[in-house]
Design a protein around this motif. Sequence first.
Motif, mmCIF file in Angstrom:
data_model
loop_
_atom_site.group_PDB
_atom_site.id
_atom_site.type_symbol
_atom_site.label_atom_id
_atom_site.label_comp_id
_atom_site.label_asym_id
_atom_site.label_seq_id
_atom_site.Cartn_x
_atom_site.Cartn_y
_atom_site.Cartn_z
ATOM 1 N N VAL A 191 -35.889 -10.524 35.817
ATOM 2 C CA VAL A 191 -36.536 -10.528 34.504
ATOM 3 C C VAL A 191 -37.439 -11.754 34.375
ATOM 4 C CG1 VAL A 191 -36.156 -10.620 32.014
ATOM 5 C CG2 VAL A 191 -34.618 -9.281 33.472
ATOM 6 N N VAL A 192 -38.708 -11.487 34.079
ATOM 7 C CA VAL A 192 -39.678 -12.541 33.791
ATOM 8 C C VAL A 192 -40.217 -12.296 32.396
ATOM 9 C CG1 VAL A 192 -41.880 -13.602 34.426
ATOM 10 C CG2 VAL A 192 -40.333 -12.786 36.222
ATOM 11 N N ILE A 193 -40.217 -13.343 31.600
ATOM 12 C CA ILE A 193 -40.763 -13.223 30.244
ATOM 13 C C ILE A 193 -41.965 -14.152 30.101
ATOM 14 C CG2 ILE A 193 -38.628 -12.503 29.116
ATOM 15 C CD1 ILE A 193 -38.191 -15.417 28.284
ATOM 16 N N GLN A 194 -42.961 -13.694 29.356
ATOM 17 C CA GLN A 194 -44.058 -14.581 28.998
ATOM 18 C C GLN A 194 -43.700 -15.182 27.658
ATOM 19 O OE1 GLN A 194 -48.087 -13.314 29.403
ATOM 20 N NE2 GLN A 194 -48.839 -15.016 28.203
ATOM 21 N N VAL A 195 -43.645 -16.493 27.615
ATOM 22 C CA VAL A 195 -43.218 -17.211 26.425
ATOM 23 C C VAL A 195 -44.418 -17.400 25.501
ATOM 24 C CG1 VAL A 195 -42.168 -19.341 25.599
ATOM 25 C CG2 VAL A 195 -41.476 -18.393 27.790
ATOM 26 N N ASP A 196 -44.277 -16.945 24.267
ATOM 27 C CA ASP A 196 -45.361 -17.111 23.302
ATOM 28 C C ASP A 196 -45.505 -18.560 22.854
ATOM 29 O OD1 ASP A 196 -46.062 -14.416 23.355
ATOM 30 O OD2 ASP A 196 -44.607 -13.920 21.799
ATOM 31 N N GLU A 197 -44.373 -19.224 22.658
ATOM 32 C CA GLU A 197 -44.399 -20.632 22.284
ATOM 33 C C GLU A 197 -43.733 -21.432 23.401
ATOM 34 O OE1 GLU A 197 -42.785 -23.423 18.684
ATOM 35 O OE2 GLU A 197 -43.580 -21.428 18.194
ATOM 36 N N ILE A 198 -44.512 -22.244 24.061
ATOM 37 C CA ILE A 198 -44.011 -23.003 25.212
ATOM 38 C C ILE A 198 -43.034 -24.068 24.714
ATOM 39 C CG2 ILE A 198 -44.670 -24.524 27.120
ATOM 40 C CD1 ILE A 198 -47.317 -22.967 27.186
ATOM 41 N N PRO A 199 -41.851 -24.131 25.334
ATOM 42 C CA PRO A 199 -40.870 -25.145 24.921
ATOM 43 C C PRO A 199 -41.478 -26.552 24.964
ATOM 44 C CG PRO A 199 -39.876 -23.597 26.450
ATOM 45 C CD PRO A 199 -41.348 -23.300 26.428
#
Length: 168
Positions: free
Chosen positions: A16-24
């Motif tokens: 599972v790879v997710i594209q993060v909308d808000e980068i930590p």
Amino acid sequence: MDDRQQVSAEQAAGLVVIQVDEIPQEIAELTMADPDHVDCQRLLTDQAASCPPERWARVALDDIGGAQGQFIWRAVLGLRLASRSAPGHVAGWRIAEQTPTWIRLEAAGWLIAGEILVHLDDEHLSLVTALRYRRRLAAYVWGALQGFHGRVAPSLLRETYVAIGPAA
């Protein structure tokens, strides 16, 4: 396709790879300030710390990205990269800084300046791309490549994970 390739493709499909909308924040602080474009892809795994970030970067950018990555970076984006095997570089990108949990690579050219960050934590292998446009044309060129990048980056993480192997 031989048995090894088939197993690798099956393994990669289950990751599972997710594209993060808000980068930590802890990752954003490691990249350039005020980029014109930034994205973060995160592979869910508890095995990221099994090898150093430089190895993840070398496998991803040198081995998996290979000639296709070199063509896009050099010919399309106009980045001035060192030779792929130059000391202090990964796939021609200069190693700007690294720690046991992350590595930041930098390159610049007439069109854009870019950074690639590979970041490891207990639950993720993260790949961040940050760009600063140096010419107005850059927004159009990146706009044309962005969809391709969005499809390729998750595959790059999956294939890198399979190539290195869990608990490397």
